[in-house]
Design an enzyme around this catalytic site. Structure first.
Site, PDB file in Angstrom:
ATOM      1  N   ASN A 151       0.804  -1.233   0.000  1.00 48.18           N
ATOM      2  CA  ASN A 151       0.000   0.000   0.000  1.00 48.18           C
ATOM      3  C   ASN A 151       0.834   1.278   0.000  1.00 48.18           C
ATOM      4  OD1 ASN A 151       0.822  -0.528   2.607  1.00 48.18           O
ATOM      5  ND2 ASN A 151      -1.051   0.245   3.539  1.00 48.18           N
ATOM      6  N   SER A 176       6.690  -5.934  -1.803  1.00 48.33           N
ATOM      7  CA  SER A 176       5.632  -6.825  -2.287  1.00 48.33           C
ATOM      8  C   SER A 176       5.802  -7.035  -3.790  1.00 48.33           C
ATOM      9  CB  SER A 176       4.272  -6.193  -1.997  1.00 48.33           C
ATOM     10  OG  SER A 176       3.284  -6.874  -2.729  1.00 48.33           O
ATOM     11  N   GLU A 248       4.522  -5.120  11.885  1.00 52.25           N
ATOM     12  CA  GLU A 248       3.525  -4.060  11.656  1.00 52.25           C
ATOM     13  C   GLU A 248       2.381  -4.703  10.900  1.00 52.25           C
ATOM     14  OE1 GLU A 248       3.572  -1.027  12.767  1.00 52.25           O
ATOM     15  OE2 GLU A 248       5.554  -1.161  13.667  1.00 52.25           O
ATOM     16  N   CYS A 282      -3.548   0.536   6.979  1.00 52.26           N
ATOM     17  CA  CYS A 282      -3.668  -0.397   8.100  1.00 52.26           C
ATOM     18  C   CYS A 282      -4.369   0.191   9.314  1.00 52.26           C
ATOM     19  CB  CYS A 282      -2.283  -0.889   8.498  1.00 52.26           C
ATOM     20  SG  CYS A 282      -1.120   0.455   8.753  1.00 52.26           S
ATOM     21  N   GLU A 461       7.713   1.244  14.892  1.00 52.15           N
ATOM     22  CA  GLU A 461       8.486   1.950  13.876  1.00 52.15           C
ATOM     23  C   GLU A 461       8.436   3.436  14.225  1.00 52.15           C
ATOM     24  OE1 GLU A 461       7.026   0.512   9.959  1.00 52.15           O
ATOM     25  OE2 GLU A 461       8.909  -0.609   9.943  1.00 52.15           O
TER      26      GLU A 461
END
Ligand code: NDP
Length: 487
Positions: A151, A176, A248, A282, A461
């Site tokens: 994303n 990804s 995460e 997220c 993070e």
């Protein structure tokens, strides 16, 4: 016209694989393949590790302030190349250019800048023990791995490389398979900034390449961003040599809007937290609890603004503020959730269909969707959808809504809207989530640690503590007196 074929980035440059195996990358807004990428086969994997060993030896031996200068140069290059990099992100992800232009690259650069600034400030301690003393050193872990979601591909690569590299580690990053190009561009920028070859390598591929990183005995830590289920597999792999992990993961975050809230501001937050990046974030507040007395006012404004202010279409058009979902398969999953919502009795306030905008008729678009009359047991309220689907739920009682908000295995984000400061903080302190907002939603500056409670993650993070998580403490005891030995 033949499409470009990109290679893995190992030891300062693109490196051809031995097998010739590639995968193709599709622009979600057109459904067309836009380039091919070589897979990190056995040859690449071996080279990436050897290179990272060499890169680590050089990079970790540099004074922190030298590393900091190189990272800051990369930050300047990221900002100078913002528009070109943002365009790459739009073509890979389907998100609107008006977001990528001002968020993706810049917030990535901010984090590298933040950790570059902290690198020379990392100090050990010294303490006397009688006539002897000991001191501590913060040493890098060695070779770390980063595995990213699709994303925010470039931003995630920056958020993982910033602290890892600032602390003196080498990083092997796997983006990804859906969005592999941004990380390659970041690697080029690091090299242009003067980083030694091997300090940052990029390997490409799907789950097998991710699993190889998790299991490799020479890798000391894995920082992972992705789904909860994948995170569990990553941890299992990392257990093979007891690697450190940062996780995460996903969320199903609540936003609680009290009766004294500024309703327009709360609607802004709910829309940002469900429709920004077409819902693929997220921390999204996909469960919006609204106090009964303002429920109808809230819904009226939400419906009007959703139907009038969202511009769906070609994400490269600067006027478009709502893009395409990452893939055909993901679009179908989101539509399946919408069907389940309807089947389980939720009512559509707006949206609920796929879209085929004139400027991007073959893209993977789903309309911004709001369900009302939801209850806590519906699948749309319980499961992460990772698309533009908001569930609105009325509530009356503060204690009860806190209980409902916490009734989930996830705990990434949470928000409260109230002008009563005591209530706002009282409630937020009881919500089991790692990233909370009061009268705001979604902001995530480099200085603020972010991460999940419960199954939404492990570790953080950003913020100072993240730099520490990429170091290990060495204690050195120094004898100044004669050893008192019975032998
Ligand atoms: P996935 O878990 O599917 O994939 C994440 C990464 O892991 C990808 O690089 C993927 O490769 C790789 N991967 C897949 N299987 C394995 C495996 N068995 N071992 C090692 N690596 C593997 O997540 P998505 O990419 O679909 O991203 C969406 C998810 O990410 C959502 O749940 C979202 O909430 C979460 N997320 C969390 C964030 C946070 O900060 N908490 C931020 C952004 C997203 P490939 O894609 O090539 O298969």
């Amino acid at each position: 016209m033949s499409l470009p074929i990109y290679q893995n980035f190992v030891h300062g440059k693109p490196l051809a694989n031995a097998s010739g195996e590639t995968f193709s990358v599709t622009n979600p807004a057109t459904g067309c393949v836009i380039y091919h990428m070589e897979v990190a086969d056995d040859f690449i994997q071996q080279q990436a590790i050897e290179s990272a060993k060499q890169g680590f030896a050089v990079w970790s031996a540099m004074a922190p302030i030298e590393r900091s200068r190189i990272l800051l140069k990369a930050v300047t290059l990221l900002r100078d190349n913002n528009d070109a990099l943002a365009r790459i992100e739009v073509l890979d992800t389907g998100k609107p250019i008006q977001e990528a232009n001002c968020v993706d690259v810049l917030t990535g650069a901010d984090v590298i800048e933040y950790f570059a600034g902290l690198a020379p400030a990392q100090v050990g301690t010294q303490q006397p023990v009688g006539d002897d003393f000991f001191y501590t050193r913060k040493e890098p872990l060695g070779i770390c791995a980063g595995i990213g979601a699709w994303n925010y591909p470039l931003q995630i690569a920056c958020w993982k490389s910033g602290p890892a590299l600032a602390a003196g580690n080498a990083l092997i990053f796997k983006p990804s398979e859906e969005t592999p190009l941004g990380a390659i561009k970041l690697a080029e920028i690091f090299m242009q900034a003067g980083m030694p070859a091997g300090a940052f390598n990029v390997v490409q591929g799907a789950a097998e390449v991710g699993q190889w990183l998790c299991h490799h005995p020479d890798i000391e830590k894995v920082s992972f961003t992705g789904e909860v289920g994948t995170g569990k597999k990553v941890m299992m792999g990392a257990a093979s040599n007891l690697k450190d992990v940062t996780m995460e993961l996903g969320g199903k975050s609540p936003l609680i809007v009290f009766d004294d809230a500024d309703v327009s501001e709360a609607v802004s937050a709910a829309m940002l937290g469900n429709f920004y990046t077409q819902g693929e974030i997220c921390t999204n507040c996909t469960r919006v609890y609204v106090h009964k007395t303002i429920y109808q006012t809230f819904l009226n404004e939400l419906k009007t603004r959703t139907e009038n202010n969202i511009v769906v279409g070609d994400p490269l058009d600067p006027n478009v503020n709502f893009g395409a979902l990452i893939s055909k398969q993901h679009k179908q999953q989101v539509l399946n959730f919408i069907e389940s919502g309807k089947a389980q009795g939720a009512k559509l306030l707006t949206g609920g269909t796929e879209l085929s905008p004139a400027s991007a008729p073959n893209g993977y678009f789903v309309a911004p969707t709001v369900f009302i009359d939801c209850h806590d047991e519906m699948d749309i309220v319980k499961q992460e959808i990772f698309g533009p689907v908001m569930s609105v739920l009325p509530f009356e009682d503060e204690v009860d809504v806190i209980k409902r908000a916490n009734a989930t295995d996830l705990g990434l984000g949470a928000g409260v809207f109230s002008l009563n400061i005591q209530r706002a903080h009282r409630v937020i302190h009881q919500l089991k989530a790692g990233i909370c907002w009061v009268n705001s939603y979604g902001n995530s500056p480099a200085e603020m640690p972010v991460g999940g409670y419960k199954q939404s993650g492990i570790g953080r993070e950003n913020g100072i503590e993240t730099l520490n998580s990429y170091t290990q403490n060495k204690s050195v005891y120094v004898g100044m007196t004669k050893i008192d030995s019975p032998f």
